[in-house]
Design a protein around this motif. Structure first.
Motif, PDB file in Angstrom:
ATOM      1  N   TYR A  15      49.694  29.892  34.093  1.00 15.57           N
ATOM      2  CA  TYR A  15      49.009  30.929  34.860  1.00 15.57           C
ATOM      3  C   TYR A  15      50.015  31.772  35.638  1.00 15.57           C
ATOM      4  O   TYR A  15      50.761  31.249  36.462  1.00 15.57           O
ATOM      5  CB  TYR A  15      47.999  30.314  35.829  1.00 15.57           C
ATOM      6  CG  TYR A  15      46.852  29.624  35.150  1.00 15.57           C
ATOM      7  CD1 TYR A  15      45.962  30.338  34.363  1.00 15.57           C
ATOM      8  CD2 TYR A  15      46.652  28.257  35.304  1.00 15.57           C
ATOM      9  CE1 TYR A  15      44.900  29.716  33.735  1.00 15.57           C
ATOM     10  CE2 TYR A  15      45.588  27.620  34.685  1.00 15.57           C
ATOM     11  CZ  TYR A  15      44.717  28.359  33.901  1.00 15.57           C
ATOM     12  OH  TYR A  15      43.668  27.735  33.290  1.00 15.57           O
ATOM     13  N   ARG A  18      49.934  31.579  39.481  1.00 12.20           N
ATOM     14  CA  ARG A  18      50.583  30.421  40.108  1.00 12.20           C
ATOM     15  C   ARG A  18      52.085  30.657  40.241  1.00 12.20           C
ATOM     16  O   ARG A  18      52.693  30.345  41.260  1.00 12.20           O
ATOM     17  CB  ARG A  18      50.305  29.148  39.313  1.00 12.20           C
ATOM     18  CG  ARG A  18      48.899  28.640  39.510  1.00 12.20           C
ATOM     19  CD  ARG A  18      48.674  27.299  38.863  1.00 12.20           C
ATOM     20  NE  ARG A  18      47.352  26.809  39.197  1.00 12.20           N
ATOM     21  CZ  ARG A  18      46.673  25.963  38.465  1.00 12.20           C
ATOM     22  NH1 ARG A  18      47.195  25.478  37.349  1.00 12.20           N
ATOM     23  NH2 ARG A  18      45.482  25.556  38.835  1.00 12.20           N
ATOM     24  N   LEU A  48      41.021  36.780  35.033  1.00  9.96           N
ATOM     25  CA  LEU A  48      41.640  35.469  35.207  1.00  9.96           C
ATOM     26  C   LEU A  48      42.530  35.446  36.450  1.00  9.96           C
ATOM     27  O   LEU A  48      42.490  34.497  37.235  1.00  9.96           O
ATOM     28  CB  LEU A  48      42.455  35.085  33.973  1.00  9.96           C
ATOM     29  CG  LEU A  48      43.197  33.754  34.065  1.00  9.96           C
ATOM     30  CD1 LEU A  48      42.231  32.596  34.253  1.00  9.96           C
ATOM     31  CD2 LEU A  48      44.045  33.543  32.841  1.00  9.96           C
ATOM     32  N   ASN A  49      43.333  36.486  36.638  1.00 12.32           N
ATOM     33  CA  ASN A  49      44.237  36.529  37.784  1.00 12.32           C
ATOM     34  C   ASN A  49      43.499  36.721  39.102  1.00 12.32           C
ATOM     35  O   ASN A  49      44.017  36.371  40.158  1.00 12.32           O
ATOM     36  CB  ASN A  49      45.284  37.635  37.601  1.00 12.32           C
ATOM     37  CG  ASN A  49      46.280  37.287  36.530  1.00 12.32           C
ATOM     38  OD1 ASN A  49      46.565  36.115  36.283  1.00 12.32           O
ATOM     39  ND2 ASN A  49      46.803  38.292  35.859  1.00 12.32           N
ATOM     40  N   GLY A  52      41.021  33.106  38.962  1.00 16.73           N
ATOM     41  CA  GLY A  52      41.760  31.859  38.797  1.00 16.73           C
ATOM     42  C   GLY A  52      42.133  31.193  40.106  1.00 16.73           C
ATOM     43  O   GLY A  52      41.851  30.002  40.308  1.00 16.73           O
TER      44      GLY A  52
END
Length: 124
Positions: A15, A18, A48-49, A52
């Motif tokens: 990811y 992260r 997602l970003n 997440g």
């Protein structure tokens, strides 16, 4: 530009948000060919970003993304093409050829760095 010194290019697995938090990044800059070519995939990555860090944790405030659309004359260039060129190196003479090929697709002052990053990634 060759005078810019505060930019770092990394090949990252996992990811990206992260990794960004780990290194203290406050913005994502994403280069895209065009919204027509890359928009759908980029929106999925943006979701997602954004979600997440909230759903998968550890909980962080999402990092904003700024998109930079490339010159249309480079619409044929993709990360797949760059990786393909980088995977063709073996000996020193082939690596020099590879950098020359990459110099037609990425700025000349970063071609050797891109080749080295992808070569190192392939060896791992």
């Amino acid at each position: 530009s060759a005078n810019v010194t505060n930019i770092q290019v990394e090949v990252v697995e996992g990811y990206i948000w992260r990794y960004a938090k780990r290194v203290g990044a406050t913005l994502f800059f994403r280069g895209i060919r065009s919204w027509e070519k890359d928009g759908r995939d980029e929106r999925a990555l943006q979701i997602l970003n954004t979600w997440g860090p909230i759903l998968l944790g550890p909980l962080y405030i999402p990092i904003p993304t700024i998109y930079i659309e490339g010159d249309p004359k480079y619409n044929h260039v993709s990360s797949t093409l760059i990786r393909q060129i980088c995977s063709e190196s073996a000996g020193k003479s082939q690596q020099e050829e590879q950098v020359n090929s990459l110099s037609e697709l990425v700025p000349k002052n970063v071609a050797a760095k891109v080749a080295k990053l992808y070569y190192q990634q392939r060896k791992q």
